[in-house]
Design a protein around this motif. Structure first.
Motif, PDB file in Angstrom:
ATOM      1  N   VAL A  88      14.510 -12.878 -21.069  1.00  0.00           N
ATOM      2  CA  VAL A  88      14.222 -11.613 -21.746  1.00  0.00           C
ATOM      3  C   VAL A  88      14.230 -11.887 -23.243  1.00  0.00           C
ATOM      4  N   ASN A  89      13.034 -11.957 -23.819  1.00  0.00           N
ATOM      5  CA  ASN A  89      12.893 -12.147 -25.267  1.00  0.00           C
ATOM      6  C   ASN A  89      13.078 -10.792 -25.931  1.00  0.00           C
ATOM      7  N   ASN A  90      14.338 -10.494 -26.226  1.00  0.00           N
ATOM      8  CA  ASN A  90      14.667  -9.157 -26.737  1.00  0.00           C
ATOM      9  C   ASN A  90      15.134  -9.166 -28.190  1.00  0.00           C
ATOM     10  N   ALA A  91      15.743 -10.264 -28.624  1.00  0.00           N
ATOM     11  CA  ALA A  91      16.313 -10.273 -29.980  1.00  0.00           C
ATOM     12  C   ALA A  91      15.252  -9.885 -30.998  1.00  0.00           C
ATOM     13  N   GLY A  92      15.643  -9.066 -31.945  1.00  0.00           N
ATOM     14  CA  GLY A  92      14.678  -8.668 -32.974  1.00  0.00           C
ATOM     15  C   GLY A  92      15.373  -7.991 -34.122  1.00  0.00           C
ATOM     16  N   VAL A  93      14.681  -7.991 -35.235  1.00  0.00           N
ATOM     17  CA  VAL A  93      15.161  -7.299 -36.435  1.00  0.00           C
ATOM     18  C   VAL A  93      14.023  -6.442 -36.956  1.00  0.00           C
ATOM     19  N   SER A  94      14.367  -5.520 -37.835  1.00  0.00           N
ATOM     20  CA  SER A  94      13.342  -4.634 -38.375  1.00  0.00           C
ATOM     21  C   SER A  94      13.476  -4.597 -39.895  1.00  0.00           C
ATOM     22  N   VAL A  95      12.455  -5.121 -40.556  1.00  0.00           N
ATOM     23  CA  VAL A  95      12.417  -5.085 -42.022  1.00  0.00           C
ATOM     24  C   VAL A  95      11.329  -4.101 -42.415  1.00  0.00           C
ATOM     25  N   MET A  96      11.739  -3.009 -42.966  1.00  0.00           N
ATOM     26  CA  MET A  96      10.769  -1.977 -43.349  1.00  0.00           C
ATOM     27  C   MET A  96      10.483  -2.076 -44.853  1.00  0.00           C
ATOM     28  N   GLY A  97       9.305  -1.656 -45.250  1.00  0.00           N
ATOM     29  CA  GLY A  97       8.958  -1.651 -46.667  1.00  0.00           C
ATOM     30  C   GLY A  97       7.479  -1.862 -46.857  1.00  0.00           C
ATOM     31  N   THR A  98       6.999  -1.473 -48.009  1.00  0.00           N
ATOM     32  CA  THR A  98       5.583  -1.682 -48.338  1.00  0.00           C
ATOM     33  C   THR A  98       5.430  -3.031 -49.029  1.00  0.00           C
ATOM     34  N   THR A  99       4.210  -3.402 -49.318  1.00  0.00           N
ATOM     35  CA  THR A  99       4.001  -4.677 -50.022  1.00  0.00           C
ATOM     36  C   THR A  99       4.692  -4.649 -51.383  1.00  0.00           C
ATOM     37  N   ALA A 100       4.847  -3.447 -51.945  1.00  0.00           N
ATOM     38  CA  ALA A 100       5.494  -3.349 -53.264  1.00  0.00           C
ATOM     39  C   ALA A 100       7.009  -3.417 -53.169  1.00  0.00           C
ATOM     40  N   THR A 101       7.550  -3.004 -52.007  1.00  0.00           N
ATOM     41  CA  THR A 101       9.015  -2.874 -51.949  1.00  0.00           C
ATOM     42  C   THR A 101       9.702  -3.891 -51.038  1.00  0.00           C
ATOM     43  N   ALA A 102       8.980  -4.451 -50.090  1.00  0.00           N
ATOM     44  CA  ALA A 102       9.644  -5.345 -49.127  1.00  0.00           C
ATOM     45  C   ALA A 102       9.967  -6.681 -49.787  1.00  0.00           C
ATOM     46  N   ASP A 103      11.087  -7.252 -49.362  1.00  0.00           N
ATOM     47  CA  ASP A 103      11.517  -8.550 -49.884  1.00  0.00           C
ATOM     48  C   ASP A 103      10.789  -9.654 -49.093  1.00  0.00           C
ATOM     49  N   PRO A 104       9.956 -10.454 -49.769  1.00  0.00           N
ATOM     50  CA  PRO A 104       9.176 -11.476 -49.027  1.00  0.00           C
ATOM     51  C   PRO A 104      10.056 -12.411 -48.201  1.00  0.00           C
ATOM     52  N   ALA A 105      11.214 -12.763 -48.714  1.00  0.00           N
ATOM     53  CA  ALA A 105      12.077 -13.680 -47.960  1.00  0.00           C
ATOM     54  C   ALA A 105      12.539 -13.022 -46.656  1.00  0.00           C
ATOM     55  N   LYS A 106      12.788 -11.714 -46.719  1.00  0.00           N
ATOM     56  CA  LYS A 106      13.222 -11.009 -45.494  1.00  0.00           C
ATOM     57  C   LYS A 106      12.074 -10.895 -44.501  1.00  0.00           C
ATOM     58  N   LEU A 107      10.850 -10.761 -45.017  1.00  0.00           N
ATOM     59  CA  LEU A 107       9.700 -10.678 -44.110  1.00  0.00           C
ATOM     60  C   LEU A 107       9.491 -12.006 -43.377  1.00  0.00           C
ATOM     61  N   VAL A 108       9.686 -13.096 -44.102  1.00  0.00           N
ATOM     62  CA  VAL A 108       9.565 -14.417 -43.472  1.00  0.00           C
ATOM     63  C   VAL A 108      10.649 -14.594 -42.405  1.00  0.00           C
ATOM     64  N   TRP A 109      11.839 -14.107 -42.728  1.00  0.00           N
ATOM     65  CA  TRP A 109      12.972 -14.165 -41.770  1.00  0.00           C
ATOM     66  C   TRP A 109      12.647 -13.335 -40.530  1.00  0.00           C
ATOM     67  N   GLN A 110      12.115 -12.133 -40.751  1.00  0.00           N
ATOM     68  CA  GLN A 110      11.738 -11.274 -39.617  1.00  0.00           C
ATOM     69  C   GLN A 110      10.682 -11.965 -38.752  1.00  0.00           C
ATOM     70  N   GLN A 111       9.707 -12.580 -39.420  1.00  0.00           N
ATOM     71  CA  GLN A 111       8.637 -13.276 -38.707  1.00  0.00           C
ATOM     72  C   GLN A 111       9.217 -14.389 -37.830  1.00  0.00           C
ATOM     73  N   ALA A 112      10.213 -15.094 -38.366  1.00  0.00           N
ATOM     74  CA  ALA A 112      10.800 -16.215 -37.609  1.00  0.00           C
ATOM     75  C   ALA A 112      11.444 -15.714 -36.314  1.00  0.00           C
ATOM     76  N   ILE A 113      12.135 -14.582 -36.402  1.00  0.00           N
ATOM     77  CA  ILE A 113      12.865 -14.072 -35.223  1.00  0.00           C
ATOM     78  C   ILE A 113      11.921 -13.322 -34.278  1.00  0.00           C
ATOM     79  N   ASN A 114      11.144 -12.393 -34.840  1.00  0.00           N
ATOM     80  CA  ASN A 114      10.348 -11.484 -33.994  1.00  0.00           C
ATOM     81  C   ASN A 114       9.082 -12.135 -33.458  1.00  0.00           C
TER      82      ASN A 114
END
Ligand SMILES: NC(=O)c1ccc[n+]([C@@H]2O[C@H](COP(=O)([O-])OP(=O)(O)OC[C@H]3O[C@@H](n4cnc5c(N)ncnc54)[C@H](OP(=O)(O)O)[C@@H]3O)[C@@H](O)[C@H]2O)c1
Length: 265
Positions: A88-114
């Motif tokens: 069951v591939n269930n683990a996940g995180v949710s990084v919300m934000g627009t291109t102006a507000t989201a932290d790029p490092a967190k988006l990369v982290w989210q991509q790695a997990i999700n």
């Protein structure tokens, strides 16, 4: 199926939320469990509870799925332990934000997990299950994999990847005893919301499901043989309509020339 026949289920993100409920329900069905997450103390406590309550084997597998080496360790377990009958591939995180507000490092982290971990683990599980002609792969996407809200662009993109990947992989198991299920929950009461900066208390309770109901519906969908389960969608025809529209669009694109409205050539 008897307990002895169920084999071992790996649940990622088993320390909280939906994953913790998946672990409970699968143990109740007689599966032994490998419980994956970063918080080993929570996994150990859950393993103790599952062993005591259901008499199954349960063991923590502490892993940070944003780290390729940890994902590879889990992939190796899937390939090498022929008692593994479910992932069951269930683990996940949710990084919300627009291109102006989201932290790029967190988006990369989210991509790695999700995205990356789900892809890598699906890649380990599916050929292994097909070779054994036995096994169940459950990939947890989201209704946001089929649409998006202003702050969900990057989360939706990742969940869309999981949705398309899982749908496509279902073609590979036709004619086998392997099952591949895509689960697309809507808003569900877990810690993911507070972590994403959207307190559950600010949401309309009418649209939020409890985690137990979500997992119980997802497993009921699996039992019904559903390839795609939207736990909260009442009208099953909506999904059929969506698929039909997608197939028509795909067919409509197979023309080999620009559409006349572009006045090309
Ligand atoms: N809740 C909703 O409204 C909702 C709606 C649609 C889809 N979903 C999806 O459902 C799945 C489960 O989410 P949830 O709502 O149950 O969230 P949750 O309560 O926040 O639980 C997330 C789980 O993932 C684990 N996890 C997070 N990062 C990890 C990492 N780097 N390595 C290993 N494990 C990690 C966490 O464990 P540790 O912190 O211990 O590592 C935890 O067990 C996710 O894929 C989510 O996108 C949720």
């Amino acid at each position: 199926m008897s307990k002895a026949q169920q084999g071992t289920a790996i649940v990622t993100g088993a320390s909280a939320g939906l994953g913790k409920i998946y672990a409970d329900r699968l143990a109740r069905r007689g599966y032994d469990l490998v419980l994956v997450a970063r918080r080993g103390d929570k996994l150990a406590a859950l393993a103790d509870t599952l062993r005591a309550t259901y008499g199954v084997q349960a063991r923590p597998f502490v892993a940070d799925l944003s780290q390729a080496a940890d994902v590879e360790r889990l992939a190796a377990l899937i390939r090498e332990d022929d008692g593994i009958t479910m992932l069951v591939n269930n683990a996940g995180v949710s990084v919300m934000g627009t291109t102006a507000t989201a932290d790029p490092a967190k988006l990369v982290w989210q991509q790695a997990i999700n995205v990356d971990a789900v892809t890598r683990l699906s890649l380990a599980a599916l050929p292994t299950f097909i070779e054994r002609d036995r096994g169940t792969l459950v990939n947890v996407s989201s209704v946001l994999g089929f649409g998006f809200l202003p702050p969900s662009a990057f989360y939706s993109a990742g969940k869309g990847h999981v949705a398309n990947l899982t749908r496509a992989l279902q073609n590979e198991v036709q004619g086998t005893n392997v099952r591949v299920q895509l689960v697309a929950p809507s808003a569900t009461a877990t810690d993911i919301w507070d972590a994403a900066g959207i307190p559950l208390s600010t949401m309309d309770p009418q649209i939020v499901m409890n985690a137990e109901d979500c997992v119980d519906a997802a497993l009921a969908g699996l039992d019904l043989g559903e390839q795609v389960t939207f736990p909260s969608v009442e009208d099953g025809q909506l999904w059929k309509n969506f698929e039909e529209a997608a197939a028509k669009l795909f067919q409509g694109a197979m023309r080999g020339k620009p559409a006349s409205r572009y006045r090309v050539g």
